[in-house]
Design a protein around this motif. Structure first.
Motif, PDB file in Angstrom:
ATOM      1  N   SER A 137      24.906   9.241  51.304  1.00 22.75           N
ATOM      2  CA  SER A 137      24.363  10.255  52.424  1.00 22.75           C
ATOM      3  C   SER A 137      24.417   9.564  53.878  1.00 22.75           C
ATOM      4  CB  SER A 137      23.070   9.860  52.065  1.00 22.75           C
ATOM      5  OG  SER A 137      22.674   8.502  51.809  1.00 22.75           O
ATOM      6  N   GLY A 138      24.096   9.309  55.443  1.00 21.52           N
ATOM      7  CA  GLY A 138      24.318   9.382  56.151  1.00 21.52           C
ATOM      8  C   GLY A 138      24.731   9.400  56.667  1.00 21.52           C
ATOM      9  N   ARG A 139      26.038  10.930  56.773  1.00 20.35           N
ATOM     10  CA  ARG A 139      27.086  11.722  57.531  1.00 20.35           C
ATOM     11  C   ARG A 139      27.491  12.468  57.098  1.00 20.35           C
ATOM     12  NH1 ARG A 139      30.423   7.236  61.860  1.00 20.35           N
ATOM     13  NH2 ARG A 139      27.829   7.106  63.091  1.00 20.35           N
ATOM     14  N   THR A 140      28.410  13.842  57.743  1.00 17.96           N
ATOM     15  CA  THR A 140      29.644  14.440  57.605  1.00 17.96           C
ATOM     16  C   THR A 140      30.404  13.675  56.299  1.00 17.96           C
ATOM     17  OG1 THR A 140      28.887  15.533  58.834  1.00 17.96           O
ATOM     18  CG2 THR A 140      30.728  16.031  57.527  1.00 17.96           C
ATOM     19  N   PHE A 141      30.145  13.998  55.077  1.00 13.85           N
ATOM     20  CA  PHE A 141      30.734  12.892  53.415  1.00 13.85           C
ATOM     21  C   PHE A 141      31.862  14.163  53.687  1.00 13.85           C
ATOM     22  CE2 PHE A 141      31.234  11.566  49.235  1.00 13.85           C
ATOM     23  CZ  PHE A 141      31.126  13.232  48.722  1.00 13.85           C
ATOM     24  N   SER A 142      32.538  15.520  54.195  1.00 10.29           N
ATOM     25  CA  SER A 142      33.560  16.362  53.812  1.00 10.29           C
ATOM     26  C   SER A 142      34.801  15.917  54.800  1.00 10.29           C
ATOM     27  CB  SER A 142      33.261  17.737  54.592  1.00 10.29           C
ATOM     28  OG  SER A 142      33.100  16.804  55.379  1.00 10.29           O
ATOM     29  N   THR A 143      34.978  14.565  55.429  1.00  7.22           N
ATOM     30  CA  THR A 143      35.813  14.554  56.179  1.00  7.22           C
ATOM     31  C   THR A 143      35.953  13.264  55.521  1.00  7.22           C
ATOM     32  OG1 THR A 143      34.507  13.244  57.990  1.00  7.22           O
ATOM     33  CG2 THR A 143      35.243  14.879  58.614  1.00  7.22           C
ATOM     34  N   TYR A 144      35.675  12.282  54.843  1.00  5.62           N
ATOM     35  CA  TYR A 144      35.702  10.921  53.532  1.00  5.62           C
ATOM     36  C   TYR A 144      36.323  11.416  52.361  1.00  5.62           C
ATOM     37  CZ  TYR A 144      32.114   8.736  56.811  1.00  5.62           C
ATOM     38  OH  TYR A 144      31.606   8.045  57.740  1.00  5.62           O
ATOM     39  N   ALA A 145      37.324  10.553  52.564  1.00  2.32           N
ATOM     40  CA  ALA A 145      38.291  10.389  50.962  1.00  2.32           C
ATOM     41  C   ALA A 145      37.182   9.118  50.522  1.00  2.32           C
ATOM     42  CB  ALA A 145      39.483   9.819  51.561  1.00  2.32           C
ATOM     43  N   MET A 146      37.890   9.236  48.983  1.00  2.00           N
ATOM     44  CA  MET A 146      36.339   8.943  48.139  1.00  2.00           C
ATOM     45  C   MET A 146      37.262   8.506  46.990  1.00  2.00           C
ATOM     46  SD  MET A 146      33.396   9.472  49.067  1.00  2.00           S
ATOM     47  CE  MET A 146      32.272   8.799  47.869  1.00  2.00           C
ATOM     48  N   GLY A 147      37.394   7.522  46.730  1.00  2.00           N
ATOM     49  CA  GLY A 147      37.432   6.320  45.385  1.00  2.00           C
ATOM     50  C   GLY A 147      36.542   5.939  44.201  1.00  2.00           C
ATOM     51  N   TRP A 148      37.302   5.558  43.328  1.00  2.08           N
ATOM     52  CA  TRP A 148      36.602   5.111  41.996  1.00  2.08           C
ATOM     53  C   TRP A 148      37.207   3.549  42.299  1.00  2.08           C
ATOM     54  CZ3 TRP A 148      31.578   6.252  40.346  1.00  2.08           C
ATOM     55  CH2 TRP A 148      31.010   6.929  40.942  1.00  2.08           C
ATOM     56  N   PHE A 149      36.653   2.599  41.667  1.00  2.00           N
ATOM     57  CA  PHE A 149      37.605   1.314  41.494  1.00  2.00           C
ATOM     58  C   PHE A 149      36.215   0.966  40.246  1.00  2.00           C
ATOM     59  CE2 PHE A 149      40.469   0.549  44.815  1.00  2.00           C
ATOM     60  CZ  PHE A 149      39.730   1.380  45.600  1.00  2.00           C
ATOM     61  N   ARG A 150      36.969  -0.008  39.833  1.00  2.77           N
ATOM     62  CA  ARG A 150      35.812  -1.430  38.307  1.00  2.77           C
ATOM     63  C   ARG A 150      36.675  -2.419  38.515  1.00  2.77           C
ATOM     64  NH1 ARG A 150      38.827   1.850  33.038  1.00  2.77           N
ATOM     65  NH2 ARG A 150      40.773   0.823  33.082  1.00  2.77           N
ATOM     66  N   GLN A 151      35.407  -3.455  38.539  1.00  6.28           N
ATOM     67  CA  GLN A 151      35.688  -4.359  38.115  1.00  6.28           C
ATOM     68  C   GLN A 151      34.692  -5.402  37.092  1.00  6.28           C
ATOM     69  OE1 GLN A 151      34.011  -6.970  41.694  1.00  6.28           O
ATOM     70  NE2 GLN A 151      35.737  -8.056  41.513  1.00  6.28           N
ATOM     71  N   ILE A 152      35.627  -6.349  36.375  1.00  9.79           N
ATOM     72  CA  ILE A 152      35.525  -6.569  35.189  1.00  9.79           C
ATOM     73  C   ILE A 152      34.959  -8.433  35.692  1.00  9.79           C
ATOM     74  CG2 ILE A 152      36.108  -8.049  33.021  1.00  9.79           C
ATOM     75  CD1 ILE A 152      37.754  -5.795  32.678  1.00  9.79           C
ATOM     76  N   VAL A 153      33.624  -8.475  35.315  1.00  9.83           N
ATOM     77  CA  VAL A 153      33.399 -10.517  35.608  1.00  9.83           C
ATOM     78  C   VAL A 153      34.760 -11.456  35.727  1.00  9.83           C
ATOM     79  CG1 VAL A 153      32.199 -12.374  35.564  1.00  9.83           C
ATOM     80  CG2 VAL A 153      31.194  -9.921  35.796  1.00  9.83           C
ATOM     81  N   GLY A 154      34.792 -11.998  36.513  1.00 10.35           N
ATOM     82  CA  GLY A 154      36.434 -12.615  36.780  1.00 10.35           C
ATOM     83  C   GLY A 154      37.689 -12.116  37.248  1.00 10.35           C
ATOM     84  N   LYS A 155      37.797 -10.606  37.661  1.00  7.80           N
ATOM     85  CA  LYS A 155      38.655 -10.443  37.684  1.00  7.80           C
ATOM     86  C   LYS A 155      38.964  -9.486  38.960  1.00  7.80           C
ATOM     87  CE  LYS A 155      40.504  -9.512  33.404  1.00  7.80           C
ATOM     88  NZ  LYS A 155      41.216  -8.881  31.994  1.00  7.80           N
ATOM     89  N   GLU A 156      39.640  -9.377  39.594  1.00  5.66           N
ATOM     90  CA  GLU A 156      39.533  -8.489  40.698  1.00  5.66           C
ATOM     91  C   GLU A 156      39.599  -7.015  40.659  1.00  5.66           C
ATOM     92  OE1 GLU A 156      43.176 -10.973  43.090  1.00  5.66           O
ATOM     93  OE2 GLU A 156      43.247  -8.834  42.768  1.00  5.66           O
TER      94      GLU A 156
END
Length: 129
Positions: free
Chosen positions: A25-44
């Motif tokens: 929400s907040g702005r035009t979503f259509s011009t944004y590339a989107m990503g998924w990341f994940r993180q385990i505690v203690g790791k990058e």
């Protein structure tokens, strides 16, 4: 400013499935590339996958390819991460992220955390073995 909210995390047995959502929400979503990341505690934090700004192309880390699927509804300002055949090592906090001017962002750069301008708060996924 873009606000991102993930949901759909939880506890699942190995071999099961979960579907995460990322609502923007907040702005035009259509011009944004989107990503998924994940993180385990203690790791990058690590790259999981991404969607081009149009949603027409998706990209995945080798570790999740053929098991995870990213989809996106520009009109609904929502992106999903369908996770199948889950493994214990998929246990992590999952984050969605948005990159401005997505039409100029290469697939290579989509793998990098520094490419993204906005991040959600994360949702925990726990896969029991």
């Amino acid at each position: 400013q873009v606000q991102l909210v993930e949901s759909g995390g939880g506890l699942v047995q190995a071999g099961g499935s979960l579907r995460l959502s990322c609502a923007a929400s907040g702005r035009t979503f259509s011009t944004y590339a989107m990503g998924w990341f994940r993180q385990i505690v203690g790791k990058e934090r690590e790259y999981v996958g991404a969607s081009s700004w149009s949603g027409g192309r998706t990209y995945y880390a080798d570790s999740v390819k053929d098991r995870f699927t990213i989809s996106r509804d520009i009109a609904k300002n929502t992106m999903w991460l369908q996770m199948n055949s889950l493994k214990h090592e998929d246990t992590a906090v999952y984050y969605c992220a948005a990159a401005k001017n997505g039409q100029w962002v290469s697939p290579t750069r989509l793998r990098l955390m520094g490419t993204y301008d906005y991040w959600g708060q994360g949702t925990q996924v726990t896969v029991s073995s």
